[in-house]
Design an enzyme around this catalytic site. Structure first.
Site, PDB file in Angstrom:
ATOM      1  N   THR A   1     126.677  33.579  66.668  1.00 48.95           N
ATOM      2  CA  THR A   1     126.191  34.027  65.361  1.00 48.95           C
ATOM      3  C   THR A   1     124.891  34.789  65.548  1.00 48.95           C
ATOM      4  O   THR A   1     124.014  34.353  66.307  1.00 48.95           O
ATOM      5  CB  THR A   1     125.944  32.852  64.396  1.00 48.95           C
ATOM      6  OG1 THR A   1     125.226  33.317  63.238  1.00 48.95           O
ATOM      7  CG2 THR A   1     125.152  31.728  65.049  1.00 48.95           C
TER       8      THR A   1
ATOM      9  N   ASP B   1     127.645  27.349  62.636  1.00 47.91           N
ATOM     10  CA  ASP B   1     127.478  26.004  62.113  1.00 47.91           C
ATOM     11  C   ASP B   1     128.673  25.542  61.281  1.00 47.91           C
ATOM     12  O   ASP B   1     129.186  24.437  61.457  1.00 47.91           O
ATOM     13  CB  ASP B   1     126.192  25.943  61.273  1.00 47.91           C
ATOM     14  CG  ASP B   1     125.896  24.545  60.774  1.00 47.91           C
ATOM     15  OD1 ASP B   1     125.594  23.676  61.603  1.00 47.91           O
ATOM     16  OD2 ASP B   1     125.979  24.317  59.555  1.00 47.91           O
TER      17      ASP B   1
ATOM     18  N   ARG C   1     109.962  52.252  49.449  1.00 49.34           N
ATOM     19  CA  ARG C   1     111.402  52.431  49.618  1.00 49.34           C
ATOM     20  C   ARG C   1     111.986  51.148  50.212  1.00 49.34           C
ATOM     21  O   ARG C   1     111.370  50.508  51.069  1.00 49.34           O
ATOM     22  CB  ARG C   1     111.703  53.600  50.559  1.00 49.34           C
ATOM     23  CG  ARG C   1     111.254  54.944  50.015  1.00 49.34           C
ATOM     24  CD  ARG C   1     112.152  55.405  48.867  1.00 49.34           C
ATOM     25  NE  ARG C   1     111.830  56.744  48.444  1.00 49.34           N
ATOM     26  CZ  ARG C   1     110.976  57.044  47.461  1.00 49.34           C
ATOM     27  NH1 ARG C   1     110.349  56.058  46.818  1.00 49.34           N
ATOM     28  NH2 ARG C   1     110.742  58.293  47.127  1.00 49.34           N
TER      29      ARG C   1
ATOM     30  N   GLY D   1     131.801  34.303  60.693  1.00 55.83           N
ATOM     31  CA  GLY D   1     131.346  35.669  60.875  1.00 55.83           C
ATOM     32  C   GLY D   1     131.469  36.127  62.318  1.00 55.83           C
ATOM     33  O   GLY D   1     131.248  35.350  63.245  1.00 55.83           O
TER      34      GLY D   1
ATOM     35  N   ARG E   1     137.390  32.837  57.334  1.00 60.91           N
ATOM     36  CA  ARG E   1     136.892  31.588  56.763  1.00 60.91           C
ATOM     37  C   ARG E   1     138.057  31.014  55.965  1.00 60.91           C
ATOM     38  O   ARG E   1     138.790  31.748  55.319  1.00 60.91           O
ATOM     39  CB  ARG E   1     135.669  31.828  55.886  1.00 60.91           C
ATOM     40  CG  ARG E   1     134.457  32.292  56.684  1.00 60.91           C
ATOM     41  CD  ARG E   1     133.233  32.485  55.801  1.00 60.91           C
ATOM     42  NE  ARG E   1     132.043  32.777  56.598  1.00 60.91           N
ATOM     43  CZ  ARG E   1     131.651  33.987  56.961  1.00 60.91           C
ATOM     44  NH1 ARG E   1     132.380  35.030  56.582  1.00 60.91           N
ATOM     45  NH2 ARG E   1     130.563  34.173  57.672  1.00 60.91           N
ATOM     46  N   SER E   2     138.226  29.711  56.010  1.00 58.97           N
ATOM     47  CA  SER E   2     139.454  29.129  55.452  1.00 58.97           C
ATOM     48  C   SER E   2     139.166  27.988  54.481  1.00 58.97           C
ATOM     49  O   SER E   2     138.602  26.964  54.861  1.00 58.97           O
ATOM     50  CB  SER E   2     140.349  28.620  56.591  1.00 58.97           C
ATOM     51  OG  SER E   2     141.474  27.951  56.083  1.00 58.97           O
TER      52      SER E   2
ATOM     53  N   ASP F   1     120.897  30.235  64.445  1.00 54.63           N
ATOM     54  CA  ASP F   1     120.453  29.087  63.649  1.00 54.63           C
ATOM     55  C   ASP F   1     121.232  27.804  63.944  1.00 54.63           C
ATOM     56  O   ASP F   1     121.360  26.935  63.076  1.00 54.63           O
ATOM     57  CB  ASP F   1     120.572  29.422  62.153  1.00 54.63           C
ATOM     58  CG  ASP F   1     122.012  29.711  61.715  1.00 54.63           C
ATOM     59  OD1 ASP F   1     122.893  29.861  62.594  1.00 54.63           O
ATOM     60  OD2 ASP F   1     122.250  29.794  60.498  1.00 54.63           O
TER      61      ASP F   1
ATOM     62  N   ASP G   1     122.607  34.954  63.512  1.00 57.55           N
ATOM     63  CA  ASP G   1     121.528  34.247  62.821  1.00 57.55           C
ATOM     64  C   ASP G   1     120.692  33.379  63.769  1.00 57.55           C
ATOM     65  O   ASP G   1     119.552  33.043  63.454  1.00 57.55           O
ATOM     66  CB  ASP G   1     122.096  33.355  61.715  1.00 57.55           C
ATOM     67  CG  ASP G   1     122.900  34.140  60.692  1.00 57.55           C
ATOM     68  OD1 ASP G   1     122.580  35.322  60.480  1.00 57.55           O
ATOM     69  OD2 ASP G   1     123.842  33.571  60.120  1.00 57.55           O
TER      70      ASP G   1
ATOM     71  N   ARG H   1     120.739  34.553  57.072  1.00 60.26           N
ATOM     72  CA  ARG H   1     120.954  33.443  56.128  1.00 60.26           C
ATOM     73  C   ARG H   1     119.619  32.777  55.803  1.00 60.26           C
ATOM     74  O   ARG H   1     118.703  33.425  55.328  1.00 60.26           O
ATOM     75  CB  ARG H   1     121.961  32.441  56.681  1.00 60.26           C
ATOM     76  CG  ARG H   1     123.376  32.979  56.798  1.00 60.26           C
ATOM     77  CD  ARG H   1     124.390  31.864  56.902  1.00 60.26           C
ATOM     78  NE  ARG H   1     124.079  30.933  57.978  1.00 60.26           N
ATOM     79  CZ  ARG H   1     124.738  29.799  58.182  1.00 60.26           C
ATOM     80  NH1 ARG H   1     125.723  29.462  57.377  1.00 60.26           N
ATOM     81  NH2 ARG H   1     124.427  29.009  59.193  1.00 60.26           N
TER      82      ARG H   1
END
Length: 319
Positions: free
Chosen positions: A125, A102, A243, A10, A71-72, A129, A127, A171
């Site tokens: 990232t 990661d 909402r 990402g 991404r592969s 993380d 995230d 995530r």
């Protein structure tokens, strides 16, 4: 020495400032910089090009990554990893910098265990993380995007007797959610690391509504998979029309903040200096207690990031 940089997984704000600093600093140190386009897929398909100052001019303020990412699935197969390594050798590239998270570092740890590869990972990232580092590129920009959205949502929430539930990314890590809840003054925050006490919190909020509270702002981390449940709980148990806003990928975009631009520069300089030191061990640049350090990539991928205790404690302080 020929050095290359690539983005993997990402995208995150801060990648472009890192790419620019990579090219500029490589030239300053008398090395030949290369850009790998389209991530691991581009590494396999030999989308590797020499970089010039012109390639990276005017990109510091841009979000995303000008060299794109991917991404592969192919990279899981040995023959394609061999092909990727042959492409690096064809360009005489002896050092590789990987901007990723990661999953990217796990791929590179596998890659480096099979081939004579010298690489350094830069944690990138939103995230936040990744084990071993307190900060990843893109986090500050993402938090500011979320903060801006929450401020605007609270403006409209306070105009009605409503609850607003906002789902944020991350995530399986609650970092973005808890920090966003803290800085926005949210009444509810639900993250994967802490079990949410629906009965206890429901009693608290009902009492507050009876005492005059006319709106609630709730932050839910996507990794909890509880957005629908929290929506129903706020309406049926708390009694507030609710909402839902799912911020989604706007959190990954936007102009990198000053902090992300500065962090990108420091991460990149540390990475290049390590590659030029001729230390063949493969590492990741980590930010720890205000300093940039290098840690073994095997240590990074063998451990799991844990949210600092002060953030876990902060969840209860929202009560």
């Amino acid at each position: 020495m020929a050095l290359a940089i690539m983005s993997s997984g990402g995208d995150s704000p801060g990648m472009n400032p890192a790419i620019k600093k990579f090219v500029d600093y490589a030239y300053k140190m008398g090395e030949r910089p290369f850009l790998i386009y389209d991530g691991l897929e581009g590494l396999i398909d030999n989308k590797i090009k020499p970089a010039t100052h012109h390639d990276v001019a005017g990109i510091v303020h841009r979000g995303g990554t000008i060299i794109r990412s991917s991404r592969s699935k192919r990279f899981f197969e040995y023959e394609y990893r061999q092909q990727a390594y042959n492409n690096l050798k064809e360009h005489d590239i002896t050092g590789l910098i990987v901007l990723g998270g990661d999953g990217s570092f796990r791929a590179m740890e596998k890659f480096s265990s099979e081939f004579d590869l010298n690489f350094v990972g830069i944690p990138s990232t939103i995230d936040n993380d990744i084990y071993g580092t307190e900060y990843c590129l893109g986090v500050d920009t993402a938090l500011n995007v979320i903060r801006d959205a929450l401020d605007k949502i609270r403006d409209t929430a306070s105009s009605f007797n409503r609850a607003f539930l906002v789902e944020v990314m991350g995530r399986h890590c609650g970092y973005l959610a808890i920090v966003s809840a803290m800085v926005s003054g949210a009444e509810v925050c639900i993250i994967p690391e802490v079990e949410f006490e629906y009965e206890k919190q429901g009693k608290r909020l009902r009492e507050e509504v009876e005492s005059g509270r006319n709106y609630v702002l709730a932050i839910v981390a996507e990794g909890t998979n509880q957005t629908s449940e929290v929506h129903k709980w706020l309406q049926d148990t708390i009694g507030l029309e609710t909402r839902v806003s799912i911020l989604g990928h706007i959190q990954r975009g936007g102009n990198p903040t000053v902090r992300d631009r500065m962090m990108a520069f420091d991460f990149t300089i540390t990475a290049i200096n390590h590659l030029l030191s001729h230390d063949n061990s493969n590492k990741m640049v980590a930010y720890q207690k205000g300093e940039f350090k290098l840690i073994e990539i095997k240590e990074v991928v063998s451990n799991q990031y844990q949210l600092p205790q002060r953030f876990l404690d902060a969840v209860s302080l929202l009560d």
